[in-house]
Design an enzyme around this catalytic site. Sequence first.
Site, PDB file in Angstrom:
ATOM      1  N   GLY A 180       0.937  -1.271   0.448  1.00 29.13           N
ATOM      2  CA  GLY A 180       0.274   0.452  -0.047  1.00 29.13           C
ATOM      3  C   GLY A 180       1.055   1.234   0.717  1.00 29.13           C
ATOM      4  N   THR A 187       4.744  -0.748   8.969  1.00 30.19           N
ATOM      5  CA  THR A 187       5.406  -0.856  10.234  1.00 30.19           C
ATOM      6  C   THR A 187       4.395  -1.093  11.383  1.00 30.19           C
ATOM      7  OG1 THR A 187       6.754  -0.412   8.916  1.00 30.19           O
ATOM      8  CG2 THR A 187       7.153  -0.735  11.195  1.00 30.19           C
ATOM      9  N   HIS A 393      -2.310   7.047  -6.572  1.00 26.57           N
ATOM     10  CA  HIS A 393      -3.242   5.896  -5.290  1.00 26.57           C
ATOM     11  C   HIS A 393      -4.022   5.011  -6.483  1.00 26.57           C
ATOM     12  CE1 HIS A 393      -5.722   3.543  -2.658  1.00 26.57           C
ATOM     13  NE2 HIS A 393      -4.371   3.362  -2.766  1.00 26.57           N
ATOM     14  N   GLU A 394      -4.629   5.722  -7.017  1.00 24.92           N
ATOM     15  CA  GLU A 394      -5.193   5.146  -8.526  1.00 24.92           C
ATOM     16  C   GLU A 394      -5.012   4.824  -9.140  1.00 24.92           C
ATOM     17  OE1 GLU A 394      -8.654   7.938  -9.201  1.00 24.92           O
ATOM     18  OE2 GLU A 394     -10.162   7.991  -7.695  1.00 24.92           O
TER      19      GLU A 394
END
Length: 398
Positions: A180, A187, A393-394
Site C-alpha cells: 500500500g 510497520t 494512488h488510483e
Amino acid sequence: MSFEDDVKVGDTNYDDYVIFLKRRIRQLELQVRTLEADKERLERELSRLRMEMSRMKQPPAFAGTLLELLDDERAIVQNFNGPRFVVRIAPWIERDKLKPGSRVALDQRTMAVIELLPSQKDPSVLGFEVIERPKVTYRDIGGLRHQLKELREAVELPLKHPELFERVGIDPPKGVLLYGPPGCGKTLMAKALANEVNATFIRVVGSELVRKYIGEGARLVGELFELAKEKAPTIVFIDEIDAVGAKRMDETTGGEREVNRTLMQLLAEMDGFDPRGNVKIIAATNRPDILDPALLRPGRFDRLIEVPLPDFEGRLEILKVHTRKMNLRDVDLRALAGMTEGASGADLKAIVTEAGMFAIRARREYVTHEDFLKAIDKVLGSEQKLAQQIAIHEVMYG
C-alpha cells in the site's frame, strides 16, 4: 624483683595494668585475624593469576566446523576449508548443544573438540533493528480493522494456538505481504503484532541486504534467518522488499545478478521454514506490481494484505489515537477527518504534531480547532496537492 612483688593484688595500678594487657591481647588477636584473612585473599589472587598465566601459555586452538556426530565420544570436524578429521570430544562439552554446522575450538595437537564457539554473524546482521518486545499495541493503530484481523489470523493465531491448525489438518500461512501507499501503518501493524505475541521483532530494509561483493548479500540473508531462529519466537519484518525482490530480467548487469543471488537465497530460506515454527515473515512494499512472481506464490507469501489510505472512519480513529493525550478545546475531529481526504496515517500524525506546535508558539497549554486548520494547510497544502495524491494512488493501485 617482679611487678607483682611491688604491686599488691587489688591495688589500683595492678588492676589498670591487667585491663591494659587484656585490651592489648584483644587488639593483637584482631590483627592476627585480619592478617590471616589478607593472606587467604592474596593466596586466592595468586592462584587465579597462576591459572590465568597457565591459560595464556597454552598454544592457540584451531577454529573449525562440526560436520557430523559419530557417537558421544567422536565427531567429524573440518578446519576451515582443509581436510576432515575424526576426532575425540572433550568430556566437559555438553553433547546436546553439539549440532552439525556448529563452530568449535580444536586442540592444536590432538584436534580434539575442546570448546563450543558461538555462531558467527556479520556485524551488519547484529546492527539490524532488533527489539525484544516492541511497545506498540493494537490501541495505537487507528482504522485498519479488517487488515489487522487478517494479519492476526496469519501470524498471531499459529503462534498462540498451533493446535487449532493441527486439528483441522492444515498449515498456517508462512509469510504475509503488506502493500500500500507509504505512511499507512504497515510497520506499525507488524510491531503491534510482535508485542501481542511477545516475540522478538527484527526489522530489515530490503536495500540493507544488497552488498557490493559476490555472495555477501546471500550470506547476510542466511545469517539473518539464523539469528531469527536463535531468538524465536521471532517476527522478521522486511521493509521495502522490492529493493531486493524485483522481477528478474533476461538481460542483467553484474550488480543485478548479485541482487538476484540475494533474492534466490531469500526464497531458499523461506522454503526451508516450517509453517508451524516460531519464526514468521512479514514484508512490506509500496510497489507490489514489480515484485518477482516467485515471491508471491503460495508457500512463501501466502497472504497478501492491502493497506490502503484510510477512509473517513479510519482517519477519525487515527486522529483520536494521536490526540488522546492532548488538551483539546472546541476541536471537531469529525470535521477534521472530512477535510483530510487522501491523507495517510503519517500525514495525520504530522498534522496533530503541527497543531500542538502552533499552540506552543502561542504560549497556550491547549490546542484549538484553528490550530488544526493551520496544521492541515501546512502539511497537506492546497486542495490541488490532495487531489494529486489521490490520483497517484488510483494509478498505482486502481
